[in-house]
Scaffold this motif. Structure first.
Motif, PDB file in Angstrom:
ATOM      1  N   TRP A 169      -4.303  12.566 -33.657  1.00  0.00           N
ATOM      2  CA  TRP A 169      -4.207  13.959 -33.194  1.00  0.00           C
ATOM      3  C   TRP A 169      -4.577  14.919 -34.323  1.00  0.00           C
ATOM      4  N   LYS A 170      -4.047  14.680 -35.492  1.00  0.00           N
ATOM      5  CA  LYS A 170      -4.288  15.594 -36.614  1.00  0.00           C
ATOM      6  C   LYS A 170      -5.751  15.544 -37.056  1.00  0.00           C
ATOM      7  N   LYS A 171      -6.349  14.380 -36.979  1.00  0.00           N
ATOM      8  CA  LYS A 171      -7.760  14.273 -37.335  1.00  0.00           C
ATOM      9  C   LYS A 171      -8.623  15.093 -36.376  1.00  0.00           C
ATOM     10  N   ALA A 172      -8.218  15.119 -35.107  1.00  0.00           N
ATOM     11  CA  ALA A 172      -8.965  15.887 -34.109  1.00  0.00           C
ATOM     12  C   ALA A 172      -8.666  17.376 -34.193  1.00  0.00           C
ATOM     13  N   HIS A 173      -7.654  17.761 -34.970  1.00  0.00           N
ATOM     14  CA  HIS A 173      -7.256  19.164 -35.098  1.00  0.00           C
ATOM     15  C   HIS A 173      -7.128  19.523 -36.579  1.00  0.00           C
ATOM     16  N   PRO A 174      -8.238  19.621 -37.301  1.00  0.00           N
ATOM     17  CA  PRO A 174      -8.167  19.971 -38.725  1.00  0.00           C
ATOM     18  C   PRO A 174      -7.584  21.354 -38.972  1.00  0.00           C
ATOM     19  N   GLN A 175      -7.654  22.210 -37.966  1.00  0.00           N
ATOM     20  CA  GLN A 175      -7.056  23.539 -38.060  1.00  0.00           C
ATOM     21  C   GLN A 175      -6.041  23.686 -36.931  1.00  0.00           C
ATOM     22  N   LEU A 176      -4.866  24.213 -37.267  1.00  0.00           N
ATOM     23  CA  LEU A 176      -3.802  24.393 -36.277  1.00  0.00           C
ATOM     24  C   LEU A 176      -3.859  25.816 -35.747  1.00  0.00           C
ATOM     25  N   LYS A 177      -4.099  25.963 -34.438  1.00  0.00           N
ATOM     26  CA  LYS A 177      -4.179  27.276 -33.805  1.00  0.00           C
ATOM     27  C   LYS A 177      -2.852  27.578 -33.118  1.00  0.00           C
ATOM     28  N   ILE A 178      -2.242  28.693 -33.526  1.00  0.00           N
ATOM     29  CA  ILE A 178      -0.924  29.054 -33.021  1.00  0.00           C
ATOM     30  C   ILE A 178      -0.998  30.409 -32.326  1.00  0.00           C
ATOM     31  N   GLY A 179      -0.565  30.457 -31.077  1.00  0.00           N
ATOM     32  CA  GLY A 179      -0.565  31.706 -30.323  1.00  0.00           C
ATOM     33  C   GLY A 179       0.664  32.537 -30.642  1.00  0.00           C
ATOM     34  N   VAL A 180       0.450  33.802 -30.984  1.00  0.00           N
ATOM     35  CA  VAL A 180       1.547  34.719 -31.285  1.00  0.00           C
ATOM     36  C   VAL A 180       1.250  36.075 -30.653  1.00  0.00           C
ATOM     37  N   LYS A 181       2.299  36.836 -30.421  1.00  0.00           N
ATOM     38  CA  LYS A 181       2.102  38.206 -29.974  1.00  0.00           C
ATOM     39  C   LYS A 181       1.811  39.086 -31.189  1.00  0.00           C
ATOM     40  N   ALA A 182       1.234  40.245 -30.926  1.00  0.00           N
ATOM     41  CA  ALA A 182       0.779  41.094 -32.034  1.00  0.00           C
ATOM     42  C   ALA A 182       1.464  42.441 -32.073  1.00  0.00           C
ATOM     43  N   ASP A 183       2.438  42.669 -31.198  1.00  0.00           N
ATOM     44  CA  ASP A 183       2.989  44.021 -31.072  1.00  0.00           C
ATOM     45  C   ASP A 183       4.507  44.049 -31.116  1.00  0.00           C
TER      46      ASP A 183
END
Length: 675
Positions: A418-432
């Motif tokens: 899994w980690k090899k397939a995801h070299p970058q971790l994308k995390i959803g966050v709110k901005a406000d």
């Protein structure tokens, strides 16, 4: 502007100029180019060759500043659109050097924008007195052509087109570029429904010196935001133009009269709220985008959530009191309706005319998922998730995982895959959400930074998963779209409240924080005066604004509170309405941590909390046991470190909530039974 740029993005084999061998002009589908500028207006002669590669064949239009040419790429043997960014009539001889430097920087910025709803830029060329950008040439009619044929568009189709324009603008603004001339003539609509934002001839950087010609603001007056007549452009001014375009699509006319800037300005001042007869559920979006004060105008996140809500509603939905739509004239053949950005999850099926990847079994699974993320994620299309026919959970990005995600040889290998397939971790966050997750200024590399308890938690979880700060990318989400971001793999994790647990396709780990529930009200109002406690909201049946689909929307009526008849998609919209003081929103229900960030205003206050709590945790797609096991371990480690958790709370929320300490919550054993 005399003509319109017809350079487009995307494409494929359908366009007459996209093959490996160029066709003769007139041999494919007809190109609907506008009237070309006169030869004397051009700064380059026909058949001139730029940098030994691009032969200018014929002028095909002018847009913004500078000319647009059809050109032959001698190296790749294809036709392209080549556009000069400088208009020799608009640049004085003494300012040529600075204008060239400005155009050079703008071309570089525009070339970096890669998005399916923004014109594709292949190359940037600089000659002695011109900066050129080379774009894909595409056979597509403009939205202006479509409106000329059909006069008005049905609400679902207008919402779909508007949503794609918005997605393009989000990508443009993320690159710190302002389009400055959003209008139907600068929007291409392909036969398959794809919408492409074009003509960056007068684009500029956010915060740059206002660009003028002969003392007048550059642009098209009927689409110019009112603030442009006395200040510089901003992302909000592009959103105003989108609002005008949406209005024109559904009402069949422009919202404000006048052709000259002063005429349009006078019309806006005299009638700032143009009537909406046929907009139906699009009315709140258009009204929010056409707020004369840019500070009160809808931002891209809120507009995105509201448009998604419109697209998810029945096509015949219309608020009470809306006049029936007039019959549309029989149109000439026109582009098919734009695909809805957020359709409901469904099993894979044969793709329709518009390319729409679906799930695939076997060796095609990873290819389809990767292609969907690259091509379609920003357009808001949904890639459906699938469980293997044998009932074995699978992570489609990283391949099959262990049967239970536990540590051990199978579990370790599954995590490594899994980690090899995801070299970058994308995390959803709110901005406000001040104190929780708030967008801050850009860093030295031009990327937005974020701060708050959620952000600190995200970094701690990412670190425990083996990701450094440079390997984490934060993606802005809203309450209305965060689950779809997970499902279509635009993000790997989402920091969110427990309301996301209602979906069987989402796993959740937490809580790492428990917020109180309460109300934010105006300190004084003409209708209700000073509201001292929540009992007044009940007894006087004050309509409460909250986010549609939230736990508040479900629970407040059972507690005796009255909700607004039509709830918005986000808390942000409620809070903006309350803070404006010009609407019928007098109370907003949300988490105390969210409300406390807005309670810093002198005009509003928080009431005492009501019963119940809202729990926060980390969400991920179901069927990823290796990832879930790691997240469980990471969250457990944060909660075990009481001193560290308290430090995060003191830093982010204590100053807002004015509560020096809170108890560390216990990890839910049902979601992490072995932690």
């Amino acid at each position: 502007m005399q003509g319109e740029d017809r350079a487009g993005a995307g494409g494929g084999s359908g366009g007459p100029w996209t093959g490996s061998t160029p066709q003769q002009a007139g041999s494919g589908a007809a190109q609907h180019w506008p009237t070309a500028p006169s030869p004397g207006a051009s700064s380059a002669p026909p058949h001139a060759v730029i940098e030994g590669r691009y032969e200018l064949v014929e002028p095909i239009g002018s847009g913004g500043m500078g000319e647009v040419w059809k050109a032959h790429d001698r190296r790749l043997r294809r036709f392209v659109a080549v556009k000069g960014l400088l208009d020799r009539h608009a640049v004085a001889a003494g300012s040529q050097a600075s204008a060239m430097q400005r155009a050079r920087r703008e071309a570089e910025a525009i070339a970096k924008i890669e998005h399916p709803n923004v014109v594709t830029v292949h190359d940037q060329i600089e000659t002695d007195n011109q900066v050129w950008i080379v774009m894909k040439l595409l056979d597509a009619g403009s939205l202006a052509d479509l409106l000329h044929q059909q006069r008005v568009l049905a609400v679902p189709r207008a919402a779909g087109i508007g949503h794609q324009i918005l997605q393009g603008l989000r990508a443009v603004h993320a690159a710190s570029v302002l389009h400055r001339d959003v209008k139907p003539g600068n929007v291409l609509v392909r036969d398959d429904g794809q919408v492409i934002l074009v003509d960056f001839g007068i684009a500029t950087f956010e915060g740059a010196t206002p660009l003028t010609r002969s003392g007048s603001v550059i642009g098209t007056p009927p689409y110019q935001a009112p603030e442009l007549f006395f200040s510089g452009p901003s992302p909000a001014s592009d959103l105003w133009a989108l609002g005008v375009t949406l209005y024109e699509m559904v009402e069949g006319r422009l919202p404000f009269d006048g052709r000259e800037p002063w005429e349009v300005q006078a019309s806006i001042e005299q009638s700032p709220h143009p009537p909406l007869r046929y907009a139906g559920p699009l009315a709140p979006v258009i009204q929010g985008l056409l707020r004369t004060d840019p500070a009160e105008r809808l931002d891209t996140s809120t507009a995105d959530a509201m448009l998604r809500e419109v697209l998810g509603a029945p096509s015949n939905a219309a608020p009470a009191g809306t006049a029936p739509r007039p019959p549309e004239p029989a149109p000439a053949p026109a582009p098919a309706p734009a695909p809805e950005p957020v359709p409901a999850p469904r099993p894979p099926a044969a793709p329709p005319k518009a390319p729409r990847p679906g799930s695939r079994k076997g060796t095609k699974r990873a290819v389809a998922a990767a292609l969907a993320v690259v091509l379609l994620s920003a357009a808001g299309w949904l890639v459906s998730n699938e469980v293997g026919s044998g009932g074995k959970a699978e992570d489609k990005a990283g391949g099959a995982v262990g049967p239970d995600g536990r540590d051990g040889e199978a579990g370790t290998q599954a995590w490594q895959d899994w980690k090899k397939a995801h070299p970058q971790l994308k995390i959803g966050v709110k901005a406000d959400q001040r104190g929780l997750s708030l967008r801050k200024r850009k860093d030295s590399e031009g990327n937005h930074t974020y701060a708050g308890l959620d952000i600190d938690m995200a970094h701690k979880v990412a670190g425990d998963l083996g990701y450094g700060a440079e390997d984490v990318e934060f993606v802005e989400v809203t309450s209305g779209n965060r689950d779809s971001h997970l499902k279509r793999k635009a993000v790997d994790l989402v920091i969110a409240s427990y309301t996301m647990r209602k979906s069987a396709e989402i796993d959740f780990v937490g809580p790492y924080y428990e917020a109180g529930r309460g109300f934010l009200v105006r300190k004084d109002s003409v209708r209700h005066g000073e509201i001292k406690d929540s009992s007044y909201l009940k007894s006087e049946k004050v309509e409460v604004c909250t986010a549609k689909g939230s736990t508040y929307a479900k629970d407040l009526p059972s507690l005796g509170f009255t909700l607004m008849e039509s709830l918005p998609a986000t808390y942000q919209y409620c809070l903006e309405q309350l803070l404006s003081g010009k609407t019928n929103v007098y109370a907003v229900a949300s988490d105390d941590a969210v409300l406390a960030g807005y309670a810093q205003s002198d005009e509003v206050k928080m009431l005492d909390p009501i019963e119940g709590t809202e729990r926060y945790g980390v969400a991920m797609r179901a069927g990823t046991p290796a990832l879930k096991k790691k997240v469980c371990s990471a969250v457990a480690a944060v909660l075990d470190d009481t001193r560290g958790w308290n430090a995060m709370y003191q830093k982010n929320l204590a100053p807002l909530l004015k509560k020096p300490t809170l108890g560390v919550p216990d990890l839910d054993p049902k979601v992490c039974p072995d932690s």
